[in-house]
Design a protein around this motif. Structure first.
Motif, PDB file in Angstrom:
ATOM      1  N   PRO A   1       0.797  -1.225   0.000  1.00 27.23           N
ATOM      2  CA  PRO A   1       0.000   0.000   0.000  1.00 27.23           C
ATOM      3  C   PRO A   1       0.835   1.283   0.000  1.00 27.23           C
ATOM      4  CG  PRO A   1      -0.054  -1.019   2.165  1.00 27.23           C
ATOM      5  CD  PRO A   1       0.634  -1.989   1.236  1.00 27.23           C
ATOM      6  N   ASN A   2       2.067   1.213   0.498  1.00 24.52           N
ATOM      7  CA  ASN A   2       2.930   2.403   0.524  1.00 24.52           C
ATOM      8  C   ASN A   2       3.731   2.568  -0.761  1.00 24.52           C
ATOM      9  OD1 ASN A   2       2.265   3.258   3.171  1.00 24.52           O
ATOM     10  ND2 ASN A   2       3.594   1.662   3.988  1.00 24.52           N
ATOM     11  N   ARG A   3       3.566   1.621  -1.699  1.00 23.86           N
ATOM     12  CA  ARG A   3       4.297   1.637  -2.967  1.00 23.86           C
ATOM     13  C   ARG A   3       5.810   1.666  -2.728  1.00 23.86           C
ATOM     14  NH1 ARG A   3       1.246   5.836  -6.747  1.00 23.86           N
ATOM     15  NH2 ARG A   3       2.776   7.132  -5.718  1.00 23.86           N
ATOM     16  N   ALA A   4       6.237   0.819  -1.804  1.00 20.95           N
ATOM     17  CA  ALA A   4       7.647   0.743  -1.436  1.00 20.95           C
ATOM     18  C   ALA A   4       8.449  -0.032  -2.484  1.00 20.95           C
ATOM     19  CB  ALA A   4       7.786   0.063  -0.074  1.00 20.95           C
TER      20      ALA A   4
ATOM     21  N   GLN B   1      17.018  -1.239 -21.122  1.00 23.20           N
ATOM     22  CA  GLN B   1      18.016  -0.400 -20.467  1.00 23.20           C
ATOM     23  C   GLN B   1      17.788  -0.411 -18.956  1.00 23.20           C
ATOM     24  OE1 GLN B   1      17.581   3.392 -22.427  1.00 23.20           O
ATOM     25  NE2 GLN B   1      19.095   2.834 -23.962  1.00 23.20           N
ATOM     26  N   TYR B   2      18.893  -0.528 -18.231  1.00 21.38           N
ATOM     27  CA  TYR B   2      18.815  -0.530 -16.768  1.00 21.38           C
ATOM     28  C   TYR B   2      20.008   0.210 -16.205  1.00 21.38           C
ATOM     29  CZ  TYR B   2      22.283  -4.313 -16.938  1.00 21.38           C
ATOM     30  OH  TYR B   2      23.414  -5.053 -17.162  1.00 21.38           O
ATOM     31  N   ASP B   3      19.870   0.557 -14.950  1.00 25.39           N
ATOM     32  CA  ASP B   3      20.937   1.253 -14.233  1.00 25.39           C
ATOM     33  C   ASP B   3      21.194   0.524 -12.924  1.00 25.39           C
ATOM     34  OD1 ASP B   3      21.194   3.662 -15.983  1.00 25.39           O
ATOM     35  OD2 ASP B   3      19.111   3.922 -15.375  1.00 25.39           O
ATOM     36  N   ILE B   4      22.437   0.523 -12.519  1.00 28.41           N
ATOM     37  CA  ILE B   4      22.803   0.078 -11.179  1.00 28.41           C
ATOM     38  C   ILE B   4      23.012   1.359 -10.384  1.00 28.41           C
ATOM     39  CG2 ILE B   4      24.432  -1.224  -9.779  1.00 28.41           C
ATOM     40  CD1 ILE B   4      25.071  -2.859 -12.331  1.00 28.41           C
ATOM     41  N   VAL B   5      22.088   1.603  -9.473  1.00 27.38           N
ATOM     42  CA  VAL B   5      22.045   2.867  -8.752  1.00 27.38           C
ATOM     43  C   VAL B   5      22.586   2.651  -7.339  1.00 27.38           C
ATOM     44  CG1 VAL B   5      20.538   4.731  -7.954  1.00 27.38           C
ATOM     45  CG2 VAL B   5      20.015   3.530 -10.086  1.00 27.38           C
ATOM     46  N   PHE B   6      23.453   3.537  -6.911  1.00 26.36           N
ATOM     47  CA  PHE B   6      24.009   3.505  -5.566  1.00 26.36           C
ATOM     48  C   PHE B   6      23.523   4.726  -4.804  1.00 26.36           C
ATOM     49  CE2 PHE B   6      26.922   1.092  -8.177  1.00 26.36           C
ATOM     50  CZ  PHE B   6      27.221   0.004  -7.390  1.00 26.36           C
ATOM     51  N   SER B   7      23.228   4.551  -3.524  1.00 26.60           N
ATOM     52  CA  SER B   7      22.747   5.674  -2.722  1.00 26.60           C
ATOM     53  C   SER B   7      23.017   5.421  -1.247  1.00 26.60           C
ATOM     54  CB  SER B   7      21.236   5.868  -2.922  1.00 26.60           C
ATOM     55  OG  SER B   7      20.758   6.923  -2.124  1.00 26.60           O
ATOM     56  N   ASN B   8      23.241   6.489  -0.533  1.00 22.43           N
ATOM     57  CA  ASN B   8      23.272   6.421   0.930  1.00 22.43           C
ATOM     58  C   ASN B   8      21.913   6.777   1.511  1.00 22.43           C
ATOM     59  OD1 ASN B   8      25.928   5.585   1.369  1.00 22.43           O
ATOM     60  ND2 ASN B   8      26.677   7.653   1.054  1.00 22.43           N
ATOM     61  N   TYR B   9      21.036   7.364   0.698  1.00 22.34           N
ATOM     62  CA  TYR B   9      19.725   7.830   1.150  1.00 22.34           C
ATOM     63  C   TYR B   9      18.650   7.429   0.145  1.00 22.34           C
ATOM     64  CZ  TYR B   9      23.031  10.566   3.797  1.00 22.34           C
ATOM     65  OH  TYR B   9      24.099  10.936   4.579  1.00 22.34           O
ATOM     66  N   PRO B  10      18.269   6.149   0.134  1.00 20.00           N
ATOM     67  CA  PRO B  10      17.331   5.682  -0.891  1.00 20.00           C
ATOM     68  C   PRO B  10      15.876   6.086  -0.656  1.00 20.00           C
ATOM     69  CG  PRO B  10      17.846   3.908   0.610  1.00 20.00           C
ATOM     70  CD  PRO B  10      18.715   5.071   0.996  1.00 20.00           C
ATOM     71  N   GLY B  11      15.566   6.582   0.520  1.00 18.62           N
ATOM     72  CA  GLY B  11      14.199   6.969   0.859  1.00 18.62           C
ATOM     73  C   GLY B  11      13.945   6.698   2.333  1.00 18.62           C
ATOM     74  N   THR B  12      12.689   6.814   2.725  1.00 14.40           N
ATOM     75  CA  THR B  12      12.306   6.543   4.103  1.00 14.40           C
ATOM     76  C   THR B  12      12.237   5.031   4.306  1.00 14.40           C
ATOM     77  OG1 THR B  12      11.016   8.578   4.199  1.00 14.40           O
ATOM     78  CG2 THR B  12      10.520   6.893   5.852  1.00 14.40           C
ATOM     79  N   ILE B  13      13.060   4.534   5.204  1.00 13.67           N
ATOM     80  CA  ILE B  13      13.133   3.092   5.431  1.00 13.67           C
ATOM     81  C   ILE B  13      11.930   2.642   6.258  1.00 13.67           C
ATOM     82  CG2 ILE B  13      14.456   1.221   6.512  1.00 13.67           C
ATOM     83  CD1 ILE B  13      17.012   2.826   5.801  1.00 13.67           C
ATOM     84  N   ILE B  14      11.174   1.677   5.687  1.00 13.54           N
ATOM     85  CA  ILE B  14      10.025   1.116   6.402  1.00 13.54           C
ATOM     86  C   ILE B  14      10.222  -0.362   6.707  1.00 13.54           C
ATOM     87  CG2 ILE B  14       8.401   2.815   5.505  1.00 13.54           C
ATOM     88  CD1 ILE B  14       7.419   0.588   3.551  1.00 13.54           C
ATOM     89  N   TYR B  15      11.302  -0.934   6.188  1.00 15.71           N
ATOM     90  CA  TYR B  15      11.620  -2.339   6.426  1.00 15.71           C
ATOM     91  C   TYR B  15      13.123  -2.501   6.293  1.00 15.71           C
ATOM     92  CZ  TYR B  15      12.308  -7.301   5.682  1.00 15.71           C
ATOM     93  OH  TYR B  15      12.762  -8.582   5.790  1.00 15.71           O
ATOM     94  N   GLU B  16      13.680  -3.407   7.107  1.00 12.63           N
ATOM     95  CA  GLU B  16      15.107  -3.684   7.007  1.00 12.63           C
ATOM     96  C   GLU B  16      15.372  -5.102   7.485  1.00 12.63           C
ATOM     97  OE1 GLU B  16      19.393  -1.709   8.259  1.00 12.63           O
ATOM     98  OE2 GLU B  16      17.549  -0.806   8.994  1.00 12.63           O
ATOM     99  N   ASP B  17      16.241  -5.802   6.764  1.00  9.54           N
ATOM    100  CA  ASP B  17      16.762  -7.093   7.211  1.00  9.54           C
ATOM    101  C   ASP B  17      18.256  -7.092   6.927  1.00  9.54           C
ATOM    102  OD1 ASP B  17      17.244  -8.143   4.518  1.00  9.54           O
ATOM    103  OD2 ASP B  17      15.111  -8.619   4.386  1.00  9.54           O
ATOM    104  N   GLU B  18      18.863  -8.233   7.031  1.00  8.19           N
ATOM    105  CA  GLU B  18      20.325  -8.340   6.869  1.00  8.19           C
ATOM    106  C   GLU B  18      20.802  -7.918   5.493  1.00  8.19           C
ATOM    107  OE1 GLU B  18      23.785 -11.811   7.054  1.00  8.19           O
ATOM    108  OE2 GLU B  18      21.744 -12.293   7.667  1.00  8.19           O
ATOM    109  N   TYR B  19      19.971  -8.100   4.462  1.00 11.05           N
ATOM    110  CA  TYR B  19      20.403  -7.911   3.074  1.00 11.05           C
ATOM    111  C   TYR B  19      19.807  -6.721   2.354  1.00 11.05           C
ATOM    112  CZ  TYR B  19      21.635 -12.782   3.907  1.00 11.05           C
ATOM    113  OH  TYR B  19      22.141 -13.936   4.445  1.00 11.05           O
TER     114      TYR B  19
ATOM    115  N   VAL C   1      16.791  -3.129   2.376  1.00 13.69           N
ATOM    116  CA  VAL C   1      15.843  -2.208   3.017  1.00 13.69           C
ATOM    117  C   VAL C   1      14.673  -2.009   2.068  1.00 13.69           C
ATOM    118  CG1 VAL C   1      17.551  -0.992   4.447  1.00 13.69           C
ATOM    119  CG2 VAL C   1      17.023  -0.131   2.138  1.00 13.69           C
ATOM    120  N   GLY C   2      13.522  -1.737   2.636  1.00 12.62           N
ATOM    121  CA  GLY C   2      12.348  -1.328   1.876  1.00 12.62           C
ATOM    122  C   GLY C   2      12.110   0.127   2.170  1.00 12.62           C
ATOM    123  N   VAL C   3      11.873   0.925   1.132  1.00 16.53           N
ATOM    124  CA  VAL C   3      11.730   2.370   1.296  1.00 16.53           C
ATOM    125  C   VAL C   3      10.535   2.883   0.488  1.00 16.53           C
ATOM    126  CG1 VAL C   3      14.236   2.632   1.623  1.00 16.53           C
ATOM    127  CG2 VAL C   3      13.235   3.018  -0.640  1.00 16.53           C
ATOM    128  N   PHE C   4      10.073   4.056   0.893  1.00 10.29           N
ATOM    129  CA  PHE C   4       9.130   4.781   0.044  1.00 10.29           C
ATOM    130  C   PHE C   4       9.545   6.222   0.009  1.00 10.29           C
ATOM    131  CE2 PHE C   4       6.955   4.908   4.162  1.00 10.29           C
ATOM    132  CZ  PHE C   4       6.620   6.226   4.287  1.00 10.29           C
TER     133      PHE C   4
END
Length: 120
Positions: free
Chosen positions: A65-68, A97-115, A117-120
């Protein structure tokens, strides 16, 4: 500074309004009957490996529902990123066409595990 997250995404948006990730793009190829039987089998095998190895964020079970979207954590997910090479090869073969995107701030984290994060 070390980069913390990465995402492999195509250059078109999906129902989240954000670029579609590598799995979604390969599912599109499969559903549109663009993959050979062998390619379909290989994609489904990679997909199954990830289902066994990578926890599924609960927002996918709720219809997202959050379109994460999810991002891999750099470092702890290196083996997983390596396992994605056959999918990148499919995108290359079919000129998606695709991109490999790197970020330190991908969005608001709503989920996280060892491997990942889920963000919106």
């Amino acid at each position: 500074m070390n980069v913390r997250y990465l995402r492999i995404q195509v250059r078109y948006a999906g129902k989240t309004g954000k670029p579609v990730g590598i799995f979604g793009a390969c599912w599109h190829l499969l559903r549109n009957n663009r993959l050979s039987e062998e390619e379909s089998t290989n994609f489904l095998a990679v997909n199954e490996w990830f289902k066994e190895q990578l926890p599924e964020p609960p927002f996918y079970q709720d219809g997202n529902p959050n379109r994460a979207i999810t991002w891999f954590k750099v470092g702890s997910s290196q083996e997983m990123v390596t396992e994605l090479q056959p999918l990148m090869d499919l995108l290359d073969k079919y000129h998606v066409q695709y991109d490999i995107v790197f970020s330190n701030y991908p969005g608001t984290i709503i989920y996280e595990d060892e491997y990942q994060v889920g963000v919106f």
